[in-house]
Design an enzyme around this catalytic site. Structure first.
Site, short mmCIF file in Angstrom:
data_model
loop_
_atom_site.label_atom_id
_atom_site.label_comp_id
_atom_site.label_asym_id
_atom_site.label_seq_id
_atom_site.Cartn_x
_atom_site.Cartn_y
_atom_site.Cartn_z
N HIS A 47 -11.15 -6.98 9.84
CA HIS A 47 -9.92 -6.41 9.89
C HIS A 47 -10.22 -4.97 9.56
CE1 HIS A 47 -5.67 -5.76 9.76
NE2 HIS A 47 -5.83 -5.19 8.73
N CYS A 100 -25.15 -4.10 39.14
CA CYS A 100 -24.72 -4.19 37.67
C CYS A 100 -24.80 -2.84 37.18
CB CYS A 100 -25.29 -5.31 37.00
SG CYS A 100 -25.64 -6.91 37.84
N ALA A 147 -42.03 -10.20 53.16
CA ALA A 147 -42.79 -11.21 53.37
C ALA A 147 -41.97 -12.47 53.91
CB ALA A 147 -43.54 -11.37 52.12
#
Ligand code: NDP
Length: 452
Positions: free
Chosen positions: A435, A48, A115
């Site tokens: 607006h 990302c 691990a």
């Protein structure tokens, strides 16, 4: 029985790091975490974050072109990949340090090592050392999958793309999902000649059909050469590049071939099956609503469980796990409703059901509009944006919202709050418009374009 730690986390990506930090920092547990590569996982190191920075980089030529239409004497020169890559590397190093700092600040012991599990309470590190823990959390993520075609070794994946020495002049992107479509747009914006081969009828399968069509049309207009119903049969190294022999009979030479044909859970070689942890057909760790596996002391979160493979979901799962086990609050993650964005150009933001999925479920009303937004229309660009609401006829609730527009990711985050709260169409209508914006259309669509 005493253990070295209360919790051992395998994997330092979004889910594992959040679980470790909350368990140790918030709930006071004794926690260790092992990471074999770089701290931060796919999202930070090769997903990302670097992807979004490349999206930003790729948008500048269009902005400069628009600036000229607005009266600026603006020009853009060439893109220097080596300058960008060096800055990107430095940024990722900074973020990796921040992740490490967060872990040490919370008191988590970090092992820079692979691990694997030895038994239900023990892990073994790469140097042979064993460590015991009351609970083990597997958060090992996923890895790109490339199908078994001849010449597959010639392809790169999203793992390698950020490390390229130079930008390829001609690129083939294979796949039609998030990663393929995003990189097709990014590379196109950076000046590469991009072809995209997708085996199905339309890219971005699973999303709202109208929204997918809108994105695909805009990508084509922007110069991405999308071939649907087309797949690669084999790749060959030839003089001057890589030849892709495709199912449509074409043989085309590219400088790079990017495979983005899905990802597979990183569950192999961890010793899970021998302990009785159930794996699904794709290799995903099977867990219950509380991320617990069939072995009570072993839990798993994030992409390795292949539920919803998104960073914020992995973070939620890791957090809920830590609260449940160490915080005395039984918490689960609701995977049924989430907003997300595909960072194509134009972006797509989406939450809830597509029109097709909603119609299968119940009678609906569809409100939709497509228009040329002020900023780019003034610049003389043909770009159109799309806003769409899917409404339940019975409950009047918004079942889905789909936006294709610049900034759609930002818009859908806010729509997501209302939709998650169960907002109805009438509550959207009662909201006074802001607006002039593109998003005001979401609260001003009066009549359905379709019902049924
Ligand atoms: P996706 O599952 O989104 O897409 C895989 C694509 O590859 C599909 O088009 C699929 O076709 C195609 N494909 C699969 N197998 C083969 C094959 N054998 N041959 C040819 N084509 C094939 O995966 P991605 O890799 O793009 O992304 C993985 C996940 O990462 C996503 O699901 C998402 O959860 C996450 N992600 C999210 C992002 C975001 O939020 N913006 C960005 C990037 C990734 P078909 O449709 O026919 O199956």
């Amino acid at each position: 029985m005493s253990f070295d730690y209360d919790l051992f986390v395998i994997g330092g990506g979004s889910g594992g790091v959040r679980a470790a930090r909350i368990a140790a920092g918030t709930h006071g547990a004794k926690v260790a975490l092992a990471e074999e590569f770089r701290m931060g996982g796919t999202c930070v190191i090769r997903g990302c974050v670097p992807k979004k920075l490349m999206v930003f980089a790729s948008e500048y030529p269009g902005m400069v072109e628009d600036a000229r239409s607005y009266g600026w004497d603006a020009q853009i020169g060439g893109f220097d990949w080596s300058v960008f890559r060096a800055k990107l590397d430095a940024e990722l190093t900074r973020l990796e340090k921040a992740y490490r700092g967060g872990l040490s600040g919370a008191g988590v012991t970090v092992f820079d090592s692979r691990a694997v599990l030895v038994d239900a309470h023990t892990v073994q590190l790469a140097d042979g050392k064993t460590v015991s823990a009351k609970h083990i959390l597997v958060a090992t993520g996923g890895a790109p999958f490339v199908p078994e075609i001849e010449g597959r070794a010639l392809a790169i994946t999203s793992n390698e793309i950020f490390q390229m020495d130079a930008l390829p002049a001609r690129v083939l992107v294979v796949g039609g999902g998030y990663i393929a479509s995003e990189f097709a747009c990014i590379l196109n914006g950076l000046g590469c000649k991009v072809s995209q081969y997708y085996r199905g009828a339309q890219i971005l399968r699973g999303f709202d059909d109208e929204a997918r069509g809108h994105v695909a049309d805009a990508m084509r207009e922007n110069g991405v050469d999308i071939h649907c119903g087309t797949d690669v049969m084999r790749l060959e190294q030839v003089d001057g590049g890589i030849k892709a022999v495709a199912t449509n009979g074409s043989e085309t030479v590219f400088d790079a071939v990017l495979y983005a044909t899905g990802r597979k859970p990183n569950s192999g070689g961890l010793g899970l099956e021998a302990l009785g942890v159930e794996l699904g057909r794709a290799g995903q760790i099977v867990v219950d609503d509380y991320s617990q596996t069939a072995v009570p002391s072993i839990f798993a979160v994030g992409d390795v469980t292949d539920r919803i493979n998104l960073t914020p979901v992995a973070i939620r799962e890791g957090h809920a796990f830590a609260d449940t086990i160490f915080g005395g609050q039984r918490r689960r993650v609701d995977h049924s409703l989430f907003a997300s964005a595909v960072f194509t150009q134009p972006e797509m933001g989406t939450i809830g059901l597509s029109e097709e999925a909603a119609r299968e479920r119940e009678p609906i009303e569809v409100y939709a509009t497509a228009f040329r937004p002020m900023q780019t229309a003034f610049a003389g660009r043909p770009d159109r944006v799309m806003m769409k609401l899917i409404v339940s006829q019975a409950s009047r609730k918004i079942l889905g919202c789909h936006i294709v527009a610049p900034g759609a990711g930002e818009m859908i985050q806010l729509v997501g709050i209302a939709v998650t709260m169960g907002a109805t169409k009438e509550q959207f209508d009662a909201t006074i418009a802001v607006h002039p914006t593109m998003a005001e259309e979401l609260v001003t669509m009066r009549s359905p374009v379709r019902t049924g």
